[in-house]
Write a protein that holds these residues in place. Structure first.
Motif, mmCIF file in Angstrom:
data_model
loop_
_atom_site.group_PDB
_atom_site.id
_atom_site.type_symbol
_atom_site.label_atom_id
_atom_site.label_comp_id
_atom_site.label_asym_id
_atom_site.label_seq_id
_atom_site.Cartn_x
_atom_site.Cartn_y
_atom_site.Cartn_z
ATOM 1 N N ALA A 105 -28.513 17.906 -5.590
ATOM 2 C CA ALA A 105 -27.712 18.995 -5.024
ATOM 3 C C ALA A 105 -28.296 19.467 -3.697
ATOM 4 N N GLU A 106 -29.610 19.643 -3.681
ATOM 5 C CA GLU A 106 -30.313 20.124 -2.495
ATOM 6 C C GLU A 106 -31.615 19.350 -2.366
ATOM 7 N N VAL A 107 -31.941 18.900 -1.182
ATOM 8 C CA VAL A 107 -33.167 18.138 -0.953
ATOM 9 C C VAL A 107 -34.386 18.960 -1.361
ATOM 10 N N GLY A 108 -35.263 18.343 -2.152
ATOM 11 C CA GLY A 108 -36.493 19.007 -2.566
ATOM 12 C C GLY A 108 -36.331 20.001 -3.697
ATOM 13 N N SER A 109 -35.133 20.064 -4.289
ATOM 14 C CA SER A 109 -34.858 21.019 -5.359
ATOM 15 C C SER A 109 -34.662 20.291 -6.680
ATOM 16 N N SER A 110 -35.011 20.955 -7.774
ATOM 17 C CA SER A 110 -34.779 20.398 -9.108
ATOM 18 C C SER A 110 -33.403 20.781 -9.652
ATOM 19 N N ASN A 111 -32.598 21.440 -8.828
ATOM 20 C CA ASN A 111 -31.246 21.837 -9.190
ATOM 21 C C ASN A 111 -30.489 20.635 -9.757
ATOM 22 N N ALA A 112 -29.963 20.757 -10.979
ATOM 23 C CA ALA A 112 -29.319 19.625 -11.661
ATOM 24 C C ALA A 112 -27.804 19.598 -11.513
ATOM 25 N N ALA A 113 -27.241 20.477 -10.696
ATOM 26 C CA ALA A 113 -25.789 20.471 -10.489
ATOM 27 C C ALA A 113 -25.355 19.220 -9.734
ATOM 28 N N SER A 114 -24.247 18.635 -10.147
ATOM 29 C CA SER A 114 -23.680 17.475 -9.443
ATOM 30 C C SER A 114 -22.529 17.931 -8.556
#
Length: 296
Positions: A105-114
Motif C-alpha cells: 500500500a505504501e513504501v516502507g509500511s507494513s500496511n496490509a491493505a490492497s
C-alpha cells in the motif's frame, strides 16, 4: 468456475491459476509518504512486475495507462473510451473472471491493505463489470508461501468489454460539497487519524472535509497475517458510522482516490454495494481555497 467471492485466497488462486476464463491483474504501484509534512511521491510498478509476478498476470498500470493523461490530479479516472481500450488489451471482458493483486500500500509500511488492487476493482465496477476478486494478502502472501513466480512481460488475448457504466459509484466535488450539509450522506475520510485531524499536512492544506467521519483504511486488515479482519470486527468499525443505513448514501475519499476504494471494497464485502468514491479526493479539494477544511 462456480460462484467466486469478492476476496480469494492464495490457495484458491494456486488451484485455479490455469483456468481458461481467469485474468490476473498485477496493479502494483509505489506510493511513498513523507515522514512529516509534504507531498507524497508515486512510481509505476511495471519494473517490479517485470522482475517478479504471479504466473499469468499482466500489469495494470494505475498511474499511467488507467488514468486520465491530461488531468493534473494523479490517478483521475480516464475517459470511458481510454479505459475500455486499455482494459480490453489486458484481456478483461465478457466471459472472464478477474483476480487483482498488488504488492504494497505504501513504501516502507507494513500496511496490509490492497488498495491499488481495489482501485482497479472500483474502476471496473464503475464501468459495469462485476466478475472481480481481490487476492487476499496480495503478492506478499504469495511470496511468503514460496509459490511459483515468473519474470518478464505476459500478455492476454484481446477481450470484448461491453458493459454499462454506473455513474452512481462516482462522487464529484459538487456531490461532496452537498454532502457536507446533508444528514442523509455519510462522508468517510479513509486517511490516518493524524492526517484527518490536521496534525500532519500531506496535501497542502491540513484537515478534513467538514462533517466527515474517519475510518483509517490501514485499520481494516491484519498486518502480520496480511488478511482482512474478521467480519464481526469490521462491523464494529463501520456500524457506528451509519453506513449500513440504506436510507443514507455513503461517499469515501482519501488523498487521491486510492485508499478510499479499499474502504468501499470492504463495505461491499459486508453488503453495502453502492458506496461512491470521490475520485478527486483531497488532491482536488485542497486546490480550491474556497472549499473548507476542518482540523480537530
Amino acid at each position: 468456475m462456480t460462484t467466486i467471492g469478492p476476496l480469494v485466497s492464495t490457495d484458491w488462486l494456486a488451484e485455479h491459476l490455469h483456468d481458461d476464463n481467469l485474468v490476473i491483474l498485477d496493479a502494483t504501484t509505489f506510493l511513498k509518504l513523507p515522514e512529516g509534512d509534504g507531498l507524497y511521491s508515486i512510481n509505476s510498478g511495471i519494473d517490479a512486475y517485470k522482475e517478479a509476478h504471479i504466473p499469468g498476470a499482466v500489469h495494470a498500470d494505475v498511474l499511467h495507462e488507467l488514468a486520465d493523461p491530461d488531468d493534473e490530479n494523479a490517478f483521475t479516472l480516464p475517459s470511458r473510451e481510454r479505459f475500455v481500450n486499455k482494459i480490453e488489451a489486458l484481456g478483461v471482458g465478457e466471459g472472464k473472471h478477474v483476480v487483482i493483486y498488488d504488492r504494497v500500500a505504501e513504501v516502507g509500511s507494513s500496511n496490509a491493505a490492497s488498495d491499488w488492487a481495489t482501485r482497479v476493482w472500483w474502476m471496473l465496477r464503475f464501468e459495469g463489470f462485476d466478475d472481480i476478486s481481490i487476492l487476499e494478502g496480495g503478492i506478499r502472501k504469495w511470496e511468503r508461501e514460496n509459490r511459483e513466480m515468473r519474470s518478464g512481460v505476459e500478455t492476454n488475448p484481446h477481450a470484448n468489454f461491453t458493459f454499462e457504466r454506473r455513474p452512481e459509484l462516482l462522487a464529484t466535488k459538487e456531490d461532496v460539497k452537498n454532502a457536507m450539509t446533508d444528514s442523509s450522506t455519510v462522508l468517510m475520510n479513509c486517511l490516518s487519524p493524524d492526517t484527518f485531524s490536521g496534525t500532519v499536512n500531506t496535501y497542502g492544506r491540513p484537515g478534513h472535509i467538514p462533517s466527515s467521519v474517519n475510518v483509517y483504511f490501514r485499520s481494516l486488515s491484519d498486518e502480520e497475517s496480511l488478511l482482512v479482519k474478521k467480519e464481526e470486527e469490521l462491523h464494529e468499525i463501520f456500524e457506528p458510522m451509519g453506513v449500513f443505513d440504506t436510507n443514507k448514501k455513503v461517499i469515501t475519499y482519501c488523498g487521491g482516490g486510492i485508499a478510499a476504494t479499499w474502504n468501499a471494497f470492504i463495505m461491499y464485502m459486508l453488503g453495502r454495494e453502492d458506496v461512491a468514491v470521490y475520485d478527486g479526493s483531497m488532491t482536488e479539494w485542497v486546490k480550491d481555497e474556497s472549499l473548507p477544511l476542518t482540523t480537530a
